[in-house]
Design a protein around this motif. Structure first.
Motif, PDB file in Angstrom:
ATOM      1  N   ARG A   8       0.812  -1.211   0.000  1.00  0.00           N
ATOM      2  CA  ARG A   8       0.000   0.000   0.000  1.00  0.00           C
ATOM      3  C   ARG A   8       0.847   1.264   0.000  1.00  0.00           C
ATOM      4  O   ARG A   8       0.407   2.312  -0.465  1.00  0.00           O
ATOM      5  N   LEU A   9       2.071   1.175   0.536  1.00  0.00           N
ATOM      6  CA  LEU A   9       2.943   2.343   0.590  1.00  0.00           C
ATOM      7  C   LEU A   9       3.398   2.779  -0.799  1.00  0.00           C
ATOM      8  O   LEU A   9       3.766   3.938  -1.005  1.00  0.00           O
ATOM      9  N   ARG A  10       3.331   1.888  -1.759  1.00  0.00           N
ATOM     10  CA  ARG A  10       3.874   2.146  -3.089  1.00  0.00           C
ATOM     11  C   ARG A  10       3.187   3.314  -3.793  1.00  0.00           C
ATOM     12  O   ARG A  10       3.839   4.135  -4.432  1.00  0.00           O
ATOM     13  N   LYS A  11       1.854   3.411  -3.660  1.00  0.00           N
ATOM     14  CA  LYS A  11       1.149   4.479  -4.364  1.00  0.00           C
ATOM     15  C   LYS A  11       1.501   5.850  -3.807  1.00  0.00           C
ATOM     16  O   LYS A  11       1.529   6.831  -4.548  1.00  0.00           O
ATOM     17  N   TYR A  12       1.801   5.944  -2.521  1.00  0.00           N
ATOM     18  CA  TYR A  12       2.202   7.222  -1.938  1.00  0.00           C
ATOM     19  C   TYR A  12       3.616   7.607  -2.362  1.00  0.00           C
ATOM     20  O   TYR A  12       3.909   8.783  -2.604  1.00  0.00           O
ATOM     21  N   LEU A  13       4.474   6.614  -2.483  1.00  0.00           N
ATOM     22  CA  LEU A  13       5.832   6.889  -2.954  1.00  0.00           C
ATOM     23  C   LEU A  13       5.843   7.232  -4.435  1.00  0.00           C
ATOM     24  O   LEU A  13       6.712   7.977  -4.890  1.00  0.00           O
ATOM     25  N   ARG A  14       4.890   6.700  -5.193  1.00  0.00           N
ATOM     26  CA  ARG A  14       4.765   7.091  -6.608  1.00  0.00           C
ATOM     27  C   ARG A  14       4.421   8.574  -6.701  1.00  0.00           C
ATOM     28  O   ARG A  14       4.966   9.306  -7.534  1.00  0.00           O
ATOM     29  N   TRP A  15       3.506   9.014  -5.844  1.00  0.00           N
ATOM     30  CA  TRP A  15       3.144  10.431  -5.803  1.00  0.00           C
ATOM     31  C   TRP A  15       4.351  11.271  -5.390  1.00  0.00           C
ATOM     32  O   TRP A  15       4.620  12.331  -5.976  1.00  0.00           O
ATOM     33  N   ALA A  16       5.103  10.816  -4.403  1.00  0.00           N
ATOM     34  CA  ALA A  16       6.290  11.549  -3.965  1.00  0.00           C
ATOM     35  C   ALA A  16       7.328  11.622  -5.075  1.00  0.00           C
ATOM     36  O   ALA A  16       8.008  12.647  -5.243  1.00  0.00           O
ATOM     37  N   ASP A  17       7.458  10.559  -5.850  1.00  0.00           N
ATOM     38  CA  ASP A  17       8.408  10.523  -6.970  1.00  0.00           C
ATOM     39  C   ASP A  17       8.073  11.600  -7.994  1.00  0.00           C
ATOM     40  O   ASP A  17       8.926  12.416  -8.375  1.00  0.00           O
ATOM     41  N   TYR A  18       6.840  11.631  -8.452  1.00  0.00           N
ATOM     42  CA  TYR A  18       6.430  12.630  -9.450  1.00  0.00           C
ATOM     43  C   TYR A  18       6.485  14.047  -8.884  1.00  0.00           C
ATOM     44  O   TYR A  18       6.821  14.997  -9.593  1.00  0.00           O
ATOM     45  N   THR A  19       6.133  14.186  -7.616  1.00  0.00           N
ATOM     46  CA  THR A  19       6.147  15.516  -7.012  1.00  0.00           C
ATOM     47  C   THR A  19       7.566  16.055  -6.885  1.00  0.00           C
ATOM     48  O   THR A  19       7.819  17.243  -7.103  1.00  0.00           O
ATOM     49  N   MET A  20       8.517  15.199  -6.561  1.00  0.00           N
ATOM     50  CA  MET A  20       9.913  15.640  -6.461  1.00  0.00           C
ATOM     51  C   MET A  20      10.465  16.017  -7.834  1.00  0.00           C
ATOM     52  O   MET A  20      11.248  16.975  -7.957  1.00  0.00           O
ATOM     53  N   ILE A  21      10.069  15.287  -8.877  1.00  0.00           N
ATOM     54  CA  ILE A  21      10.493  15.650 -10.229  1.00  0.00           C
ATOM     55  C   ILE A  21       9.969  17.036 -10.586  1.00  0.00           C
ATOM     56  O   ILE A  21      10.700  17.886 -11.117  1.00  0.00           O
ATOM     57  N   ALA A  22       8.696  17.283 -10.291  1.00  0.00           N
ATOM     58  CA  ALA A  22       8.114  18.600 -10.571  1.00  0.00           C
ATOM     59  C   ALA A  22       8.802  19.685  -9.753  1.00  0.00           C
ATOM     60  O   ALA A  22       9.049  20.791 -10.249  1.00  0.00           O
ATOM     61  N   THR A  23       9.118  19.374  -8.504  1.00  0.00           N
ATOM     62  CA  THR A  23       9.812  20.350  -7.652  1.00  0.00           C
ATOM     63  C   THR A  23      11.176  20.709  -8.227  1.00  0.00           C
ATOM     64  O   THR A  23      11.586  21.879  -8.218  1.00  0.00           O
ATOM     65  N   ALA A  24      11.878  19.705  -8.743  1.00  0.00           N
ATOM     66  CA  ALA A  24      13.194  19.958  -9.332  1.00  0.00           C
ATOM     67  C   ALA A  24      13.096  20.857 -10.565  1.00  0.00           C
ATOM     68  O   ALA A  24      13.940  21.734 -10.771  1.00  0.00           O
ATOM     69  N   THR A  25      12.069  20.672 -11.387  1.00  0.00           N
ATOM     70  CA  THR A  25      11.913  21.533 -12.568  1.00  0.00           C
ATOM     71  C   THR A  25      11.609  22.973 -12.170  1.00  0.00           C
ATOM     72  O   THR A  25      12.091  23.917 -12.796  1.00  0.00           O
ATOM     73  N   VAL A  26      10.800  23.147 -11.114  1.00  0.00           N
ATOM     74  CA  VAL A  26      10.507  24.499 -10.632  1.00  0.00           C
ATOM     75  C   VAL A  26      11.778  25.158 -10.095  1.00  0.00           C
ATOM     76  O   VAL A  26      12.065  26.328 -10.387  1.00  0.00           O
ATOM     77  N   CYS A  27      12.545  24.412  -9.325  1.00  0.00           N
ATOM     78  CA  CYS A  27      13.796  24.956  -8.775  1.00  0.00           C
ATOM     79  C   CYS A  27      14.791  25.285  -9.884  1.00  0.00           C
ATOM     80  O   CYS A  27      15.532  26.283  -9.791  1.00  0.00           O
ATOM     81  N   LEU A  28      14.819  24.482 -10.945  1.00  0.00           N
ATOM     82  CA  LEU A  28      15.727  24.760 -12.055  1.00  0.00           C
ATOM     83  C   LEU A  28      15.336  26.039 -12.781  1.00  0.00           C
ATOM     84  O   LEU A  28      16.208  26.855 -13.126  1.00  0.00           O
ATOM     85  N   SER A  29      14.051  26.236 -13.025  1.00  0.00           N
ATOM     86  CA  SER A  29      13.618  27.461 -13.698  1.00  0.00           C
ATOM     87  C   SER A  29      13.917  28.696 -12.857  1.00  0.00           C
ATOM     88  O   SER A  29      14.255  29.761 -13.388  1.00  0.00           O
ATOM     89  N   ARG A  30      13.837  28.570 -11.525  1.00  0.00           N
ATOM     90  CA  ARG A  30      14.197  29.685 -10.649  1.00  0.00           C
ATOM     91  C   ARG A  30      15.700  29.927 -10.663  1.00  0.00           C
ATOM     92  O   ARG A  30      16.153  31.072 -10.597  1.00  0.00           O
ATOM     93  N   ALA A  31      16.486  28.856 -10.754  1.00  0.00           N
ATOM     94  CA  ALA A  31      17.938  29.005 -10.753  1.00  0.00           C
ATOM     95  C   ALA A  31      18.454  29.592 -12.063  1.00  0.00           C
ATOM     96  O   ALA A  31      19.453  30.314 -12.074  1.00  0.00           O
ATOM     97  N   LEU A  32      17.762  29.299 -13.174  1.00  0.00           N
ATOM     98  CA  LEU A  32      18.203  29.801 -14.472  1.00  0.00           C
ATOM     99  C   LEU A  32      17.793  31.245 -14.715  1.00  0.00           C
ATOM    100  O   LEU A  32      18.441  31.953 -15.482  1.00  0.00           O
ATOM    101  N   ARG A  33      16.726  31.679 -14.067  1.00  0.00           N
ATOM    102  CA  ARG A  33      16.208  33.031 -14.267  1.00  0.00           C
ATOM    103  C   ARG A  33      16.147  33.754 -12.931  1.00  0.00           C
ATOM    104  O   ARG A  33      15.610  33.222 -11.954  1.00  0.00           O
TER     105      ARG A  33
END
Length: 252
Positions: free
Chosen positions: A133-158
């Motif tokens: 059952r823990l797997r579906k929550y970690l799947r959400w955490a996986d995608y959310t961390m990827i999105a967080t990294a893209t947001v942080c990259l756009s802030r770092a570049l601009r």
């Protein structure tokens, strides 16, 4: 039915709690509130109520038929079908941690981006090594961390980012991480292309990044279209890691 039988029926219904029969109006409706008062609604009000319900139902049907990319991440339908694929997916998550460790840390934004890359590697490793059952929550955490990294990259570049866009990204991050990732990845691609035009030394690196992005996109789509084919997700990990490593050069 005669007047006497109608009157008898009315008296019978009047004895039922919460029911009050109106003799003079076939279209009227009265309800007894909790304090004992009567509230009458005409046929016009009923029509408005029905129209509102129809509109709500239509909106709900349209929202339920939205494409998969607009739906929240609940769990992964397939993946890690056997031990070998699980190990491959965990091992290919480690390069993201290495990219985060090696990323420049000149200012706060670049530090946040570097740490977010480490978070991507950790979240991906935990997800692919999980079961139950823990797997579906970690799947959400996986995608959310990827999105967080893209947001942080756009802030770092601009140095300056639209406040409305960043606020919308923060709101959508927990429920629509894929959309957030696509938007900020597109912003990064535009920034990378502009830098490569101004600086010819970046063109070879940009070519590597474009190739890895195309290859990673192909692996990502193929993993969804051909779920029985093993190791496609691991291939996407490697292609994405190469693209991320190229992006790190922009922060130096």
């Amino acid at each position: 039915m005669g007047p006497e039988s109608q009157e008898h029926t009315s008296r019978t219904l009047d004895q039922v709690h919460g029911v009050h029969v109106i003799q003079h109006s076939p279209f009227g409706l009265e309800e007894i509130s909790q304090d004992g008062t009567f509230q009458q609604s005409t046929d016009g009000r009923l029509t408005v109520g029905v129209n509102q319900l129809l509109r709500v139902h239509t909106v709900q049907r349209v929202w339920q038929q939205r494409p998969a990319c607009l739906r929240p991440i609940h769990s992964c339908i397939h993946g890690d079908r056997h031990l070998g694929e699980r190990i491959a997916n965990v091992l290919t998550s480690i390069p993201f941690i290495a990219c985060g460790i090696q990323a420049p840390r000149k200012n706060l934004n670049s530090k946040l981006y570097a740490n977010s890359l480490i978070g991507v590697g950790i979240a991906s490793s935990l997800y692919h090594s999980s079961k139950g059952r823990l797997r579906k929550y970690l799947r959400w955490a996986d995608y959310t961390m990827i999105a967080t990294a893209t947001v942080c990259l756009s802030r770092a570049l601009r140095d300056e980012n639209p406040k409305l866009l960043m606020a919308a990204s923060a709101l959508c991050l927990p429920i629509q991480p894929l959309i957030v990732s696509l938007v900020h990845t597109g912003m990064m691609e535009v920034a990378f292309a502009r830098r490569a035009v101004k600086d010819p030394d970046l063109k070879p690196l940009h070519n590597v990044h474009k190739l890895s992005a195309l290859l990673g996109g192909a692996f990502f789509v193929a993993d969804d279209l051909f779920p029985e084919t093993p190791y496609l997700h691991a291939g996407w990990h490697l292609a994405a890691a190469i693209g991320v490593s190229a992006c790190n050069k922009l922060l130096e």
